[in-house]
Design an enzyme around this catalytic site. Structure first.
Site, PDB file in Angstrom:
ATOM      1  N   TYR A  31     -18.551   0.189  37.265  1.00 23.08           N
ATOM      2  CA  TYR A  31     -18.916  -0.478  35.887  1.00 23.08           C
ATOM      3  C   TYR A  31     -20.670  -0.180  35.780  1.00 23.08           C
ATOM      4  O   TYR A  31     -21.353   0.217  36.677  1.00 23.08           O
ATOM      5  CB  TYR A  31     -18.481  -1.887  35.390  1.00 23.08           C
ATOM      6  CG  TYR A  31     -19.459  -2.886  36.309  1.00 23.08           C
ATOM      7  CD1 TYR A  31     -19.358  -3.036  37.632  1.00 23.08           C
ATOM      8  CD2 TYR A  31     -20.390  -3.713  35.530  1.00 23.08           C
ATOM      9  CE1 TYR A  31     -20.128  -3.908  38.431  1.00 23.08           C
ATOM     10  CE2 TYR A  31     -20.900  -4.392  36.367  1.00 23.08           C
ATOM     11  CZ  TYR A  31     -20.840  -4.537  37.645  1.00 23.08           C
ATOM     12  OH  TYR A  31     -21.650  -5.588  38.320  1.00 23.08           O
ATOM     13  N   LYS A 145     -21.649   0.467  42.570  1.00 22.21           N
ATOM     14  CA  LYS A 145     -21.283  -0.649  41.446  1.00 22.21           C
ATOM     15  C   LYS A 145     -19.757  -0.761  41.063  1.00 22.21           C
ATOM     16  O   LYS A 145     -19.609  -0.110  40.141  1.00 22.21           O
ATOM     17  CB  LYS A 145     -22.140  -0.539  40.191  1.00 22.21           C
ATOM     18  CG  LYS A 145     -22.515  -1.613  39.332  1.00 22.21           C
ATOM     19  CD  LYS A 145     -23.628  -1.468  38.396  1.00 22.21           C
ATOM     20  CE  LYS A 145     -23.908  -2.584  37.355  1.00 22.21           C
ATOM     21  NZ  LYS A 145     -24.178  -3.908  37.859  1.00 22.21           N
ATOM     22  N   GLU A 177     -30.213  -9.040  48.401  1.00 27.70           N
ATOM     23  CA  GLU A 177     -30.692  -8.931  47.015  1.00 27.70           C
ATOM     24  C   GLU A 177     -30.254 -10.410  46.385  1.00 27.70           C
ATOM     25  O   GLU A 177     -30.002 -11.291  47.263  1.00 27.70           O
ATOM     26  CB  GLU A 177     -30.127  -7.898  46.310  1.00 27.70           C
ATOM     27  CG  GLU A 177     -28.595  -7.829  46.534  1.00 27.70           C
ATOM     28  CD  GLU A 177     -27.880  -6.444  45.902  1.00 27.70           C
ATOM     29  OE1 GLU A 177     -28.415  -6.158  44.634  1.00 27.70           O
ATOM     30  OE2 GLU A 177     -26.608  -6.146  46.144  1.00 27.70           O
ATOM     31  N   LEU A 201     -27.436  -3.187  45.627  1.00 29.07           N
ATOM     32  CA  LEU A 201     -27.213  -2.007  44.586  1.00 29.07           C
ATOM     33  C   LEU A 201     -28.990  -1.667  44.101  1.00 29.07           C
ATOM     34  O   LEU A 201     -29.805  -2.689  43.820  1.00 29.07           O
ATOM     35  CB  LEU A 201     -26.528  -2.713  43.367  1.00 29.07           C
ATOM     36  CG  LEU A 201     -26.410  -1.937  42.299  1.00 29.07           C
ATOM     37  CD1 LEU A 201     -25.406  -0.985  42.321  1.00 29.07           C
ATOM     38  CD2 LEU A 201     -26.304  -2.897  40.823  1.00 29.07           C
TER      39      LEU A 201
HETATM   40  N1  DCS Z   1     -27.784  -6.392  42.263  1.00 30.92           N
HETATM   41  C1  DCS Z   1     -26.559  -6.762  41.810  1.00 30.92           C
HETATM   42  C2  DCS Z   1     -25.638  -6.969  42.775  1.00 30.92           C
HETATM   43  C3  DCS Z   1     -26.186  -6.540  40.452  1.00 30.92           C
HETATM   44  O1  DCS Z   1     -25.123  -6.846  40.051  1.00 30.92           O
HETATM   45  C4  DCS Z   1     -27.140  -6.063  39.523  1.00 30.92           C
HETATM   46  C5  DCS Z   1     -26.798  -6.115  38.146  1.00 30.92           C
HETATM   47  C6  DCS Z   1     -28.549  -5.818  39.959  1.00 30.92           C
HETATM   48  C7  DCS Z   1     -28.791  -5.845  41.379  1.00 30.92           C
HETATM   49  C8  DCS Z   1     -29.560  -5.344  39.069  1.00 30.92           C
HETATM   50  O2  DCS Z   1     -29.265  -4.065  38.625  1.00 30.92           O
HETATM   51  P1  DCS Z   1     -29.822  -3.567  37.254  1.00 30.92           P
HETATM   52  O3  DCS Z   1     -31.449  -3.645  37.168  1.00 30.92           O
HETATM   53  O4  DCS Z   1     -29.553  -1.950  37.208  1.00 30.92           O
HETATM   54  O5  DCS Z   1     -29.009  -4.492  36.090  1.00 30.92           O
HETATM   55  N2  DCS Z   1     -25.965  -6.774  37.579  1.00 30.92           N
HETATM   56  C9  DCS Z   1     -25.469  -6.677  36.342  1.00 30.92           C
HETATM   57  C10 DCS Z   1     -24.081  -7.266  36.076  1.00 30.92           C
HETATM   58  O6  DCS Z   1     -23.274  -7.220  36.623  1.00 30.92           O
HETATM   59  N3  DCS Z   1     -24.461  -8.096  34.913  1.00 30.92           N
HETATM   60  O7  DCS Z   1     -25.778  -8.041  34.560  1.00 30.92           O
HETATM   61  C11 DCS Z   1     -26.629  -6.839  35.122  1.00 30.92           C
END
Ligand code: DCS
Length: 282
Positions: A31, A145, A177, A201
């Protein structure tokens, strides 16, 4: 009535799930969450590139070209008259009898997308919030992801139960993270964040910030740091789509420096906002 994308068609939004969709039974899919500011998707190409990478890593053959995804998502935003919010895009391996192995090769992946209106979190971005620490119990391919988010769900729930905005994860004392965002710290004028390997990620927001800091001669070290390093940092902040940059003022019972948003964090927030303005004013 809001619309959704189903395969390559924009249809009335409905919430019927095929019980043999592999996303539903195995979390077998990928996703993206793409921010929309003033009706414009932000860094759509970067998100679609990451989707392509995730698909490759799980041997899922994407059913459409990137240009088709892009135009369909733009049409969806327009149809839903979305001004501020996010696009959620998911591709599952498809529908088939429930066996763990991949289904028959002619089973086609299922693409769905919808939009959600969401206010910008400007107050939180400027004032910051608190975080909790928790163990990173995820698998060893956090760079993909995928839809398997149960450890992230449990971590975020812990944060919410402690009135915190995020749960920062550590693996054997190394900060990886957070449950749905990346973590940065500032020490003696240098930024630190975990390298983009299989433990995190590689956030699109993270990448954009690193790129911007490089251009501004702000030093960023992509190297692992410990929980103790983080608690002794001058500044800590988290980054993710749509919540952008949130200063972290306290982690569990430890205040970070003076417990107020740091100068470098606020400078980077301002830089990030100017990137968004560049998008919305063109
Ligand atoms: N790390 C994880 C585990 C995440 O799920 C996300 C984003 C990030 C880092 C940050 O990545 P981006 O800068 O590309 O958004 N998670 C998305 C989610 O599942 N909901 O909102 C953002």
């Amino acid at each position: 009535m809001a619309k959704m994308l189903f395969h390559d068609q924009i249809i009335e939004r409905e919430s019927r799930v095929n019980i043999e969709d592999r996303a539903y039974q195995f979390g077998d899919g990928i996703y993206e969450v793409i921010g929309v500011y003033d009706g414009k998707p932000f860094m759509m190409d970067e998100h679609l590139d990451r989707l392509k990478r995730s698909a490759n890593e799980i041997q899922l053959k994407l059913p459409y070209q990137m240009d088709d995804f892009r135009s369909n998502l733009e049409e969806l935003v327009e149809n839903n008259e979305l001004y501020e919010g996010i696009i959620y895009l998911q591709v599952s391996r498809g529908v088939g009898p429930r066996w763990h192995e991949f289904p028959d090769p002619d089973v086609s992946p299922v693409t769905v997308a919808y939009t959600r209106a969401e206010e910008r979190k400007t107050d939180l971005e400027e004032k910051g919030g608190v975080a909790v620490l928790t163990e990173d119990i995820r698998w060893l391919r956090c760079d993909i992801k995928t839809l398997n988010l149960l450890p992230n769900v449990l971590a975020k729930q812990k944060a919410v139960e402690h009135n915190a905005v995020e749960a920062i994860l550590h693996r054997d004392g190394i900060v990886t993270e957070a449950s749905a965002s990346n973590v940065f710290m500032v020490k003696d004028g240098t930024l630190y964040t975990h390298p983009a390997n299989n433990y995190i990620l590689n956030g699109i927001t993270r990448q954009k910030i690193i790129e911007r800091c490089d251009a501004l001669d702000m030093k960023v070290n992509e190297e692992p740091f410990t929980v103790d390093d983080m608690l002794a940092a001058d500044e800590v902040f988290i980054t993710a789509t749509k919540s952008d940059i949130i200063p972290i003022l306290q982690i569990d019972n430890h205040k970070i420096a003076a417990g107020v948003p740091g100068a470098m964090t606020l400078r980077i927030l301002e830089e990030f906002r100017s990137l968004i303005r560049e998008l919305t004013e063109t």
